[in-house]
Motif scaffolding. Structure first.
Motif, PDB file in Angstrom:
ATOM      1  N   ASP A  42     -54.986 -65.494  51.431  1.00 36.84           N
ATOM      2  CA  ASP A  42     -55.140 -66.009  52.804  1.00 36.84           C
ATOM      3  C   ASP A  42     -56.527 -66.630  52.973  1.00 36.84           C
ATOM      4  OD1 ASP A  42     -54.263 -66.601  55.387  1.00 36.84           O
ATOM      5  OD2 ASP A  42     -54.931 -64.703  56.232  1.00 36.84           O
TER       6      ASP A  42
ATOM      7  N   HIS B 127     -50.781 -68.251  49.197  1.00 37.58           N
ATOM      8  CA  HIS B 127     -51.054 -68.416  50.639  1.00 37.58           C
ATOM      9  C   HIS B 127     -52.554 -68.592  50.837  1.00 37.58           C
ATOM     10  CE1 HIS B 127     -50.238 -66.892  55.018  1.00 37.58           C
ATOM     11  NE2 HIS B 127     -51.447 -67.422  54.978  1.00 37.58           N
TER      12      HIS B 127
ATOM     13  N   HIS C  39     -55.752 -71.174  53.003  1.00 41.03           N
ATOM     14  CA  HIS C  39     -56.150 -72.222  53.963  1.00 41.03           C
ATOM     15  C   HIS C  39     -57.454 -72.844  53.441  1.00 41.03           C
ATOM     16  CE1 HIS C  39     -53.505 -70.391  57.201  1.00 41.03           C
ATOM     17  NE2 HIS C  39     -53.693 -69.336  56.440  1.00 41.03           N
TER      18      HIS C  39
ATOM     19  N   HIS D 122     -46.076 -67.196  59.364  1.00 43.44           N
ATOM     20  CA  HIS D 122     -47.114 -66.182  59.591  1.00 43.44           C
ATOM     21  C   HIS D 122     -46.516 -65.232  60.623  1.00 43.44           C
ATOM     22  CE1 HIS D 122     -49.870 -69.013  57.704  1.00 43.44           C
ATOM     23  NE2 HIS D 122     -50.879 -68.173  57.859  1.00 43.44           N
TER      24      HIS D 122
END
Ligand SMILES: [Zn+2]
Length: 425
Positions: A334, A89, A91, A259
């Motif tokens: 994350d 996970h 970004h 999420h």
């Protein structure tokens, strides 16, 4: 009787602890199985064609593996050897860190005021829209190289800072380029439903329609993502909107992730269970019913301790309760420009142990073997077993517990991806 031995390209010996995470039934680790890392003392492994052909005690591996003049022999001198980390996970495709915001947050500025100053996801959307694809690619590449140096050999990367067809596709093309150029495993997730973009604030239904009717079909048609993710949260997407977006993705062949329950308990965990989502991630506010539903449905809970650490708030998901309930669990970074500004999976295991009260063994299971299932790569990565890719780390220590205990440094000395040592170009 003689058996024909496969000739190894690489043989690694001197593994003081060979942390294999092998599991004979090939199912995710839950409850007490999380603590069983299947460690071999004085272990060795052999590789041919990028795959493991033998893993075991040194004598056994040497006695059963063929060699040639081309076989590369590496003795790691008693170090820990473990599977490459699986970060399920992130970004990672962003332009700039939100450093002003970090200062404001640590000074105690409430999130509403930070948002009023133009901070948060909206800020990163502005940065990504302003950056060219080439610029985004070069910055993202540097970050992924850093993640690899910290032991990540499988990484999931989401879009979600474009929030328009053009810029979501731009982010996903960056992920595809990295997937094609890097030896590690890169997995793409479409997160068009990360926030309602500013220009659509007065027409949220219009944006949901754009995600469902324009973006998802295009992303699926171009094969730009395997997963479809939604930020189900007050102020982001409602439970009802989340369900519509995820079901439309499922019809297009994109697996669902959520999420869920990060800031408020929106019932995201229950929704993940009822939709047959692969995972629900964050789960800080998930209630007992959500935990129970996810455990029964076999939906993975992905814990993101770096987000709490970076916010800064040490409010964390109830990990011990989740382990006791038999939930399938993973840990991820994350990694993003606002809340969790770290690509280091070893650091995540530190926070998970010290503050979620996981044991170092549980944390390593959740950082290697289990997240491979989240990404559908369990046949390939996550453990050191014959037939899997030879993705492994040589650590700068002699006891695997140092990965979590010795925090703030990089415990990874050498990274091997598909049997070749990683050296950044
Ligand atoms: Zn996230």
């Amino acid at each position: 009787m003689t058996t024909k031995r496969v000739v190894a390209d690489l043989i690694v010996t001197g593994c003081g602890q060979l942390v294999t995470l092998a599991k004979s039934d090939g199912t995710p680790r839950v409850r007490s199985a999380l603590k069983d890392l299947a460690i071999i003392a004085d272990g060795a492994l052999a590789v041919a064609g990028g795959r493991l052909i033998s893993v075991g005690p040194r004598d056994v591996v040497l006695a059963t593996t063929g060699t040639s003049a081309q076989t590369n022999h590496v003795d790691v001198g008693g170090a820990v050897v473990m599977p490459g980390l699986v970060d399920c996970h992130t970004h990672t495709v962003f332009a700039d860190y939100r450093l002003d915001e970090y200062e404001w947050r640590v000074a105690g500025t409430p999130y509403a005021e930070i948002a009023a100053r133009g901070g948060g996801i909206a800020k990163s959307v502005g940065h990504v829209r302003a950056a060219s694809e080439a610029e985004l690619l070069s910055r993202t590449r540097q970050r992924v190289h850093s993640a690899i140096r910290h032991g990540t050999t499988t990484i999931e990367i989401k879009s979600g800072y474009g929030l328009s067809l053009e810029h979501e596709l731009k982010q996903l093309r960056v992920v595809r380029t990295l997937r094609d150029e890097l030896p590690i495993t890169v997995v793409a997730t479409f997160l068009g439903a990360h926030a309602i973009p500013k220009e659509m604030a007065a027409d949220r239904e219009g944006y949901v329609q754009a995600v469902v009717h324009d973006m998802i079909p295009r992303v699926a048609a171009e094969g730009l993502a395997e997963f479809n993710d939604v930020f189900c949260e007050v102020g982001a997407f409602s439970r009802e909107e989340t369900e519509r977006i995820l079901r439309s993705g499922q019809r297009a062949g994109l697996k669902a992730r959520i999420h869920a329950d990060e800031l408020t308990d929106t019932g995201g965990a229950e929704l993940a269970a009822s939709l047959g989502a692969v995972s629900a991630d964050h789960l800080k506010k998930t209630n007992d019913n959500g935990i129970d539903r996810m455990a029964k449905a076999g939906v993975f809970g992905v814990l993101l301790p770096g987000t709490s650490f970076g916010l800064p708030s040490l409010e964390l998901a109830p990990a011990r309760k989740m382990v006791d309930a038999g939930m399938r669990l993973a840990i991820a970074t994350d990694f993003n420009p606002g809340s969790s500004t770290s690509e280091s999976m070893p650091m995540m295991t530190s926070i998970a142990c010290s503050h979620m009260r996981l044991s170092p063994a549980e944390a390593l299971s959740m950082a290697t073997y289990n997240p491979a299932f989240v990404l559908g790569r369990e046949g390939d990565v996550g453990s050191l077993e014959v037939g899997k890719r030879a993705d492994f780390l040589v650590l700068d220590c002699r006891d695997y517990r140092e990965v979590a205990n010795h925090f703030g440094i990089n415990p990874v000395a050498r990274v091997f991806v598909a049997g070749r040592e990683w050296v950044a170009a």
